[in-house]
Every structure is written in structure tokens, then in C-alpha cells.
Design an enzyme around this catalytic site. Structure first.
Site, short mmCIF file in Angstrom:
data_model
loop_
_atom_site.label_atom_id
_atom_site.label_comp_id
_atom_site.label_asym_id
_atom_site.label_seq_id
_atom_site.Cartn_x
_atom_site.Cartn_y
_atom_site.Cartn_z
N TYR A 130 0.82 -1.21 0.00
CA TYR A 130 0.00 0.00 0.00
C TYR A 130 0.85 1.26 0.00
CZ TYR A 130 -4.01 -2.99 0.69
OH TYR A 130 -4.98 -3.95 0.51
N THR A 200 -0.49 -9.41 -4.18
CA THR A 200 -1.80 -9.93 -3.79
C THR A 200 -2.77 -8.85 -3.33
OG1 THR A 200 -0.63 -10.59 -1.77
CG2 THR A 200 -1.23 -12.34 -3.29
N GLU A 201 -2.26 -7.69 -2.95
CA GLU A 201 -3.12 -6.56 -2.61
C GLU A 201 -2.43 -5.26 -2.97
OE1 GLU A 201 -4.73 -6.22 1.33
OE2 GLU A 201 -5.06 -8.39 1.52
N ASN A 202 -3.16 -4.36 -3.61
CA ASN A 202 -2.72 -2.99 -3.84
C ASN A 202 -3.95 -2.18 -4.19
OD1 ASN A 202 -1.37 -1.06 -6.45
ND2 ASN A 202 -0.80 -0.77 -4.31
#
Length: 305
Positions: A130, A200-202
Site C-alpha cells: 500500500y 496480492t493486494e494494492n
């Protein structure tokens, strides 16, 4: 996977030292479970691919002062390499272990634990990104503060002090936005471990609103993702082996720290923190934009405003 501040996630109560010791013991058990799972999958399915998925943030020193550089190394070890050194090499990071020893929070290691950890062989590294973090010399901290969240560094006396980065913008929730830091993080992980990477997350959490036409015009989310995908492309040009990129998230969901007011999805859910309303789903502008990104395999990032 990472040690979150106990008070922030509400999982444990007690003094700061007690909370940290419990969390690091739980983390030790989690790392063993992860290693055993990787080993079992490789045994069950010969050509299966599996890897860890921690939250990783590259850490900047506040200044070029040696004390700030040391603080950066300390926090990087505690924040990042503790989890990946264990997953890839099956051992605790030296600086992170020293931190745990000096603060009296080392986990109890049972017979067979380290052997189990060394047997795991990940095929790739997945990670959530993030923003980066910035820290300064921690010797001036008088009291440790455990009220932060996963992207807001507070500090640990004698090791590091969380600091703002005046060169970066912030989200509505105080998280710094650093697309170039995404490229830096990709390069750093790949150079340290030489394993393929998967993001896997952004994504961007924001106060999304429905306008009078029933639309959610989230150009700010599109801009955030545009810039990060562009930096991922540059990292690939740098030689990083990036297997995949997964934005967060498909649909609005509960945030660990800010509940339902902090929305991440491409699809809006019509509810509030306390009122479920009709739970109707509405496609945001970013939904249609990302559909085009997928269709073009990331080549078309334009946003028609």
C-alpha cells in the site's frame, strides 16, 4: 502476515510488553504452520506452486544521518525481513531476533520447530503493498505507542521512530501514497530472495459517494492504480520477475481499522457502518476502467474523464 499493534486490532490486552510477547509467539506458530503447509502441498502435488503472502513496505530513513539509517535497518528487519527470511531461509532475521531479545519478547521455540521451518521451500513470494514507511532515530522516544495501524509507523524506543515523509501525498485515512516506492519494494524483494513475485493486494481506501445520477466517480482510485501499475511495468523492465498483480478489492468490504466507511472495491455496496440498507451493488467508474485494463493486459491505462 505481520505483527500488528495489539491495541489496533483488539486481539489481546495487557501491557505493551505482554501484548508483544503474545503476538510474536503467535507469529512463531503461524510461521511453522506456513512451513508445514508448503511442505505438505509439495508432497501431495508435485508441480504445485506455493509461497508466503506478507504485507511488505520498503522503509526510508528520515535523513542521511547514520542514526536514521540504523533505524531504517531496524524497522525493515522487524517490519519485513522477519517474515520473508523465515519463509525463504527457515531462520529468524538477525536484526529482528536481536530486537526481540533486547525487548524480552522472544518466542518459546520447541524441539523440532526450526527443523520444520527449514524444510519449507516457497516457489514464489506474494505480498501486499500500500505504501512505504519512513523512520528516524528511535533514541528520543520516551513512551512506546501501540495505537497505530499496519501502514502508520509509531516507534519503539531505542530502535526506530515513525516519521512523516513530506515528499508524499496522503489518502483520506492518513496512509501515504508512493507509487515509486512500489517499484523500489518490488526490486528490493526480488534482489534479496531471487524468487518470482505476485502482488496480492494494492489499492486505495476512500470515502466513496453515490452522486445524484446513482454513479460513483472514483477517479482518485483510477489514478492511484494507474500510477502503481506503471511502476510495476518499470520494475519488470528493471529485471523483476513479476508473475501477477491483484488489486484490492473487487467489492467493498470491512476494513480492519476503519470499518465500512473505508471503501476499496470496484463495486459499491449500499450500506453504512450500522445500517445494512438494501446491500445493493453498484459498479463504480473504476470497475469499467479496470475491465478495460484486464482486456488490454495492462497496456491501456487511460481514463476517459
Amino acid at each position: 502476515m505481520m505483527i500488528l499493534h495489539g491495541a489496533a486490532i483488539g486481539t489481546v490486552n495487557g501491557s505493551a510488553a505482554e501484548v508483544q510477547k503474545i503476538l510474536y509467539q503467535q507469529n512463531h506458530h503461524m510461521l511453522i504452520a506456513q512451513a508445514l503447509t508448503m511442505k505438505l502441498l509439495h508432497k501431495m502435488v508435485a508441480d504445485a506452486k506455493i509461497g508466503p503472502a506478507p504485507n511488505i513496505s520498503y522503509v526510508y530513513p528520515k535523513t542521511c544521518k547514520p542514526e536514521d539509517i540504523l533505524a531504517m535497518q531496524n524497522f525493515s528487519a522487524i517490519r519485513n525481513w522477519l517474515y520473508l527470511d523465515m519463509a525463504v531461509y527457515g531462520r529468524y532475521n538477525t536484526v529482528a531476533w536481536n530486537f526481540m531479545e533486547k525487548t524480552g519478547i522472544t518466542p518459546t521455540i520447541e524441539a523440532g520447530d526450526m527443523e520444520a521451518l527449514k524444510d519449507a521451500k516457497p516457489d514464489f513470494i506474494a505480498f501486499n503493498y500500500y505504501a512505504t514507511a519512513t523512520v528516524a532515530d528511535g533514541s528520543a522516544i520516551f513512551e512506546d505507542d501501540e495505537s497505530g495501524d499496519q501502514q502508520i509507523s509509531i516507534g519503539m524506543k531505542g530502535f526506530y521512530a515513525g516519521s512523516k515523509n513530506e515528499h508524499l501525498q496522503k489518502t483520506q485515512f492518513g496512509w501515504e501514497v508512493d507509487p515509486e516506492g512500489f517499484r523500489i519494494t518490488l526490486r528490493e524483494i526480488y534482489d534479496r530472495y531471487h524468487l518470482p513475485l505476485i502482488v496480492t493486494e494494492n489499492g486505495l481506501g476512500a470515502y466513496d459517494e453515490v452522486n445524484e445520477n446513482g454513479e460513483i466517480i472514483d477517479d482518485y482510485r483510477i489514478e492511484y492504480l494507474q500510477k502503481h501499475i506503471m511502476q510495476a511495468k518499470l520494475a519488470i523492465d528493471d529485471g523483476v520477475e513479476l508473475l501477477g498483480y491483484c488489486p484490492w478489492s473487487a467489492i467493498d468490504l470491512i476494513s480492519t481499522h476503519q470499518g465500512f466507511v473505508k471503501r476499496y472495491g470496484f463495486i459499491y455496496v449500499n450500506r453504512t457502518e450500522d445500517d445494512l440498507k438494501d446491500m445493493k451493488r453498484l459498479k463504480k467508474k473504476s470497475f469499467y476502467w479496470y475491465k478495460k485494463v484486464i482486456a488490454s493486459n495492462g497496456e491501456d491505462l487511460t481514463n476517459n474523464k
